[in-house]
Structures are given as structure tokens and as C-alpha cells.
Write an enzyme that holds these catalytic residues in place. Sequence first.
Site, PDB file in Angstrom:
ATOM      1  N   LYS A 183       4.309 -16.709  -2.609  1.00 46.43           N
ATOM      2  CA  LYS A 183       3.100 -16.873  -3.383  1.00 46.43           C
ATOM      3  C   LYS A 183       2.960 -15.408  -3.985  1.00 46.43           C
ATOM      4  O   LYS A 183       2.768 -14.304  -3.362  1.00 46.43           O
ATOM      5  CB  LYS A 183       1.802 -16.934  -2.232  1.00 46.43           C
ATOM      6  N   GLU A 258       4.121  -4.511   4.485  1.00 43.98           N
ATOM      7  CA  GLU A 258       4.329  -3.445   3.564  1.00 43.98           C
ATOM      8  C   GLU A 258       3.297  -2.890   2.715  1.00 43.98           C
ATOM      9  O   GLU A 258       2.968  -3.604   1.877  1.00 43.98           O
ATOM     10  CB  GLU A 258       5.593  -3.697   2.411  1.00 43.98           C
ATOM     11  N   CYS A 292       3.752   1.833  -4.340  1.00 47.36           N
ATOM     12  CA  CYS A 292       3.190   2.104  -3.172  1.00 47.36           C
ATOM     13  C   CYS A 292       3.871   3.492  -2.550  1.00 47.36           C
ATOM     14  O   CYS A 292       3.156   4.233  -1.940  1.00 47.36           O
ATOM     15  CB  CYS A 292       3.699   1.153  -2.230  1.00 47.36           C
ATOM     16  N   GLU A 391      -5.841   6.251  -1.262  1.00 45.87           N
ATOM     17  CA  GLU A 391      -4.836   5.918  -2.228  1.00 45.87           C
ATOM     18  C   GLU A 391      -5.514   5.696  -3.522  1.00 45.87           C
ATOM     19  O   GLU A 391      -6.423   4.767  -3.615  1.00 45.87           O
ATOM     20  CB  GLU A 391      -4.174   4.722  -1.510  1.00 45.87           C
TER      21      GLU A 391
HETATM   22  P1  NAD Z   1      -3.235  -7.085  -2.708  1.00 47.81           P
HETATM   23  O1  NAD Z   1      -3.316  -6.981  -1.148  1.00 47.81           O
HETATM   24  O2  NAD Z   1      -4.626  -7.318  -3.308  1.00 47.81           O
HETATM   25  O3  NAD Z   1      -2.284  -8.479  -3.124  1.00 47.81           O
HETATM   26  C1  NAD Z   1      -1.272  -8.466  -2.734  1.00 47.81           C
HETATM   27  C2  NAD Z   1      -0.912  -9.918  -2.538  1.00 47.81           C
HETATM   28  O4  NAD Z   1      -1.713 -10.490  -1.568  1.00 47.81           O
HETATM   29  C3  NAD Z   1      -1.213 -11.094  -3.734  1.00 47.81           C
HETATM   30  O5  NAD Z   1      -0.210 -11.840  -3.999  1.00 47.81           O
HETATM   31  C4  NAD Z   1      -2.503 -11.535  -3.727  1.00 47.81           C
HETATM   32  O6  NAD Z   1      -3.053 -12.599  -4.150  1.00 47.81           O
HETATM   33  C5  NAD Z   1      -2.624 -11.629  -2.124  1.00 47.81           C
HETATM   34  N1  NAD Z   1      -3.651 -11.930  -1.293  1.00 47.81           N
HETATM   35  C6  NAD Z   1      -4.965 -11.203  -1.438  1.00 47.81           C
HETATM   36  N2  NAD Z   1      -5.906 -11.668  -0.732  1.00 47.81           N
HETATM   37  C7  NAD Z   1      -5.294 -12.489   0.208  1.00 47.81           C
HETATM   38  C8  NAD Z   1      -5.703 -13.087   1.179  1.00 47.81           C
HETATM   39  N3  NAD Z   1      -7.114 -12.922   1.645  1.00 47.81           N
HETATM   40  N4  NAD Z   1      -4.813 -13.881   1.897  1.00 47.81           N
HETATM   41  C9  NAD Z   1      -3.748 -13.804   1.397  1.00 47.81           C
HETATM   42  N5  NAD Z   1      -3.241 -13.368   0.414  1.00 47.81           N
HETATM   43  C10 NAD Z   1      -4.103 -12.646  -0.164  1.00 47.81           C
HETATM   44  O7  NAD Z   1      -2.833  -5.956  -3.375  1.00 47.81           O
HETATM   45  P2  NAD Z   1      -2.232  -5.610  -4.805  1.00 47.81           P
HETATM   46  O8  NAD Z   1      -3.668  -5.349  -5.415  1.00 47.81           O
HETATM   47  O9  NAD Z   1      -1.476  -6.861  -5.320  1.00 47.81           O
HETATM   48  O10 NAD Z   1      -1.190  -4.607  -4.410  1.00 47.81           O
HETATM   49  C11 NAD Z   1      -1.425  -3.276  -4.632  1.00 47.81           C
HETATM   50  C12 NAD Z   1      -1.384  -2.587  -3.065  1.00 47.81           C
HETATM   51  O11 NAD Z   1      -0.029  -3.001  -2.542  1.00 47.81           O
HETATM   52  C13 NAD Z   1      -1.186  -1.197  -3.096  1.00 47.81           C
HETATM   53  O12 NAD Z   1      -2.189  -0.801  -1.828  1.00 47.81           O
HETATM   54  C14 NAD Z   1       0.144  -0.701  -2.862  1.00 47.81           C
HETATM   55  O13 NAD Z   1       0.212   0.585  -2.191  1.00 47.81           O
HETATM   56  C15 NAD Z   1       0.610  -1.791  -2.116  1.00 47.81           C
HETATM   57  N6  NAD Z   1       1.803  -1.990  -2.251  1.00 47.81           N
HETATM   58  C16 NAD Z   1       2.979  -1.571  -1.039  1.00 47.81           C
HETATM   59  C17 NAD Z   1       4.241  -1.743  -1.459  1.00 47.81           C
HETATM   60  C18 NAD Z   1       5.250  -1.134  -0.069  1.00 47.81           C
HETATM   61  O14 NAD Z   1       6.391  -1.791  -0.131  1.00 47.81           O
HETATM   62  N7  NAD Z   1       4.541  -0.740   0.985  1.00 47.81           N
HETATM   63  C19 NAD Z   1       4.722  -2.257  -2.738  1.00 47.81           C
HETATM   64  C20 NAD Z   1       3.939  -2.283  -3.369  1.00 47.81           C
HETATM   65  C21 NAD Z   1       2.440  -2.605  -3.265  1.00 47.81           C
END
Ligand code: NAD
Length: 490
Positions: A183, A258, A292, A391
Site C-alpha cells: 500500500k 521505520e 527520516c 521532528e
Molecule cells: P504516515 O504515517 O502519514 O503515512 C505512511 C503510510 O502509512 C502511508 O502509506 C499512509 O497512507 C499510511 N497510513 C496512514 N494512516 C494509516 C493507518 N491508520 N493505518 C495504516 N496505514 C496508514 O507518514 P508519512 O507522512 O507518509 O511519512 C512521514 C513520516 O515517515 C515521518 O515521520 C518520517 O520521519 C517517517 N519516515 C521514516 C522513514 C524511516 O526509514 N525510518 C523513512 C521515511 C519516512
Amino acid sequence: MSLPQILDHSRFNPGYLIGKEWIAVDPGVALDCVDPADGAVIASIGNATPREVDLAVAAARRSLSAAWGDTSPRDRGRALMRWASLVDAQREPLAALEAADTGKPISTARRDIGVVLDYLEFYAGAANKFHGQVLPYYPGFSAQVMREPHGVTAHIIPWNYPASQFARTVAPALAMGNACVVKPSEEASLSVLALTRLAMESGLAAGALNVVTGTGSGAGAALSEHRGIDYISFTGSPETGSRIQAAAARHHIPCCLELGGKSPQIVFADADLDLAIPAIVKGIVQHAGQTCSAGSRLLVAQAIHEAVASRIAEAFNRLRVGTPVMDLDCGPLINRRQKSLVSAAIEGALERGLQVLGQGRLAPGLNPAGNWLAPMAFASVPRQDPLAVEEVFGPVLSVLSFTDEADAIALANDSPFGLVAGVWTRDGARQQRLARGLRCGQVFINCYGGPSGVELPFGGVGRSGHGREKGMLALEHMSIAKTVVQYYGD
Ligand code: NAD
């Protein structure tokens, strides 16, 4: 920005990939894909319901008792290699697509597609090189540990590095013989769909890879809550990570999270500043700070604080923001919401009286509908100020100072996050003490990040998540150890 051929609707109508079929999306529920640089709608994707998620999980399950389940490790590696060769032939259109969908400079997108290739090739080679064990045991017994796939693995991906995150999580899962349901983020799904199309063209077995696009609260929640999955790989925000872990706990399956970071860059008085300053600036402005592992806290020894601050100011004042094609230091932020979150963090800092050390500029003539934001560095940020603690996920650097080595370690560790740390010093003994003393998943000494690093296990502690992806360690996470004890006689 016009879309490259690879996603031209006359050749490719994005839908959900279920089994080997692309299922057409009901136009009534399609989601717009918006170019962050000008607000234009460049494509649309499906918004999967629990029904499509069900179908995808069922297709993945079926594949495990069909051709994919019978595929040898060597042939799984070959399948990844065939996929890699199609990606290699399409590098440029894939990079253009990633840049259009995420807003990142085209050279960053090109690098990301190179990283996709690195992952596919690394795990293609690794598929038949991850061995079990034979254990010493009692006379008359044989004891071994075998590695088996989890079964159906769910992969939920963020919007910042969609192509490379997709390859990072799916390639080791496939190498170990799992069947994947992916997804991608509703904010940036296009490169994942294009890469999936290439996987199908490469002849990957039906059901080994399934993709459902859609919102987090819809398709994402339906997938993570699904009873038919055996493992969840999640990359995204700490808040969503908590929901994913709760869902995994409810049906007793493992998950790898992650999450975010507030990573420190620690500069001692003996540091090589010519090496450090460009890496520190790149470490926070890469993809406009929406990374991240962004090094968003700069911790500087008091003795060289003034010298470092003035070089950071100069470097930030030189930064330029523009469209992906302009290929400057930063592109736009992903969407309006992200721009208002980052802007609110900056306005709060200004209201609290924090001093701006340096600030980049927007290139002239940018479309006002783009999500533009100039990178900023703030001087002498108090240790407990929100800018030093939370963050921001934007191109904002907080500069703090420390007194001595113990203070540097305490300050670096005084965070709920623990993803990456950068250490800048020529003192070898200090390098070792810092490597041991810092509470985080990876420490870079006199460097920060790398061109790709697919070989290096990656992950966090605390609010940055748990589990490890990348490198050979990912294969442990993507498989289950089964112990087999056989009695064959005295
Ligand atoms: P997000 O958590 O909003 O979304 C990530 C994914 O989760 C998307 O596909 C989203 O549709 C899905 N999602 C959202 N709500 C959900 C739910 N209730 N149930 C299941 N899936 C759901 O994060 P984002 O805004 O896309 O990314 C930014 C964040 O990700 C930042 O905090 C960043 O630091 C972190 N990040 C971490 C890494 C790492 O490797 N540690 C890498 C990239 C981003």
C-alpha cells in the site's frame, strides 16, 4: 510537468494489481495525484476499499501454494534480476515520474532510482546465500535451524522516497519467498505503480506482488488489520506506527517499524569543517528535509560555535529552491498540509524569539501554487525548545552548543527518537566512545548517510521504531527461524 511515457494513460492505466491482473479503478473513487511544484493534477489512482484489500491478500495467499511457493531461492533471485534489468532500461522515465510526483530535484530522483536497482540486485544475489544453521547437540540427534518465509507480508510505504522504500522492503521479502501486498502513500504512488508494471513485464509469478493504492485510514488500515497477513513492514510517522503495532499485536504477528527522527550532527573542536559543513547542510536540506534520517539538530562544541555558525549561515544563504527540472538544492514540500506544518514550526520559533542564522531563497518565477519554502537555520536554540525536540520534517536546522564530550552525548541522547547520529572529530578514541555512547540505530563518523548503503542494516530505537531493513539483516526479519531436531539413534 508533463508525465513521462511510462505512466502515459494510453499505455498504462493505473489500477490495483491483484494476482497478475490490473483491476480497473472506479473513477468515482479515484484520488488525484498533484504535482507539488504547481498544484496541477498529473494522474489519478484508486482508493481501495476493504474488498480490494481482501482480494489482494487472497491472491498473495494463493501464490504461496502455486508457482511462487514452488520457486527455488535461486530462481527468486533470477526473478529479481530480470526485474532489475527492466528498471535499468527505464531509469530516466522512472526518475522523471518520481520527481513529478514528489517534487524532488531530478538529480535526487535519479539517485533514488539507482538505489532501487541497488536493492533489486543486492537481494537478487542474496536470495540463495542466506543459510540456516546446523547446531551441535546430543549424540544420536541432528539439530538444524531452517529459514522460512512468513507467508503474506504487508508493506505500507510513505511519500518521501516511494520508489526506493518500495524496493527496500519488497526485494528482501520476495528474496525470502514471501508474497507481498503493498500500500503506497496516497501522496505519491506513481513510481510504485510503474515499478510494479515492470515487475509484471519481467515475468514475476502471479500473486507474488500485489498493490492496492488508497488512503491510510481506508486501504492502509484495512491491510494492517487484515487477518490474512503474517507480517507488516511499515515506514512512516510514529503516530501511524503505533496504530500498526497495535493492529499487529491484535493478531499476534511481527512488524518492523521505520519511523521518524531528530538526528544529531555532533561537531567537536578538532573536526575537519571543510568536510563537515557541506555534509551537514546536505543532511538537512536533502529532499527539503522530508527525510527520516535528516540531521536536524546540529550540536557544536562551544569553543568553535561562532566559526561553525558563520559557515552554516553562509551555506544556508547560498541555498536555492526550485522545480525538479531546475535541479537546485531543494524542491517544494509534498503538499499544502506539510507546508503549513513546517511553516507553523518556523513561525512558532520566530515568536519565541529564536534568531535566524541563515536562509535560502526561492528561484525567481516559481508557480505560486507550488508548496515552496526556503530552508532555514536557527542559532542558539534552547535545549528544550520545540524546534530542538520535535521532528519538523522540513528544511529547518537547529543549532545548539555543548560543553564537553559527556555533555554532547547526554544532549544527543536526550530525545525520544534514535535513528541516526553524525560525529565529526579526528580523535579516534573519542570516535569509539561516541559510537558506543549514542542511543540510535546508526552512527556515521566523519560522514553522513551515503550514496545508497543498501548493504547497511537500517532502523531505529524508541520513537524511531524497531526492526531492521537493508543489508543481510533484512532477510532475518523477512523470514522465520524453524528449529528441527531429529533423533536418528545411538
Ligand atoms: P504516515 O504515517 O502519514 O503515512 C505512511 C503510510 O502509512 C502511508 O502509506 C499512509 O497512507 C499510511 N497510513 C496512514 N494512516 C494509516 C493507518 N491508520 N493505518 C495504516 N496505514 C496508514 O507518514 P508519512 O507522512 O507518509 O511519512 C512521514 C513520516 O515517515 C515521518 O515521520 C518520517 O520521519 C517517517 N519516515 C521514516 C522513514 C524511516 O526509514 N525510518 C523513512 C521515511 C519516512
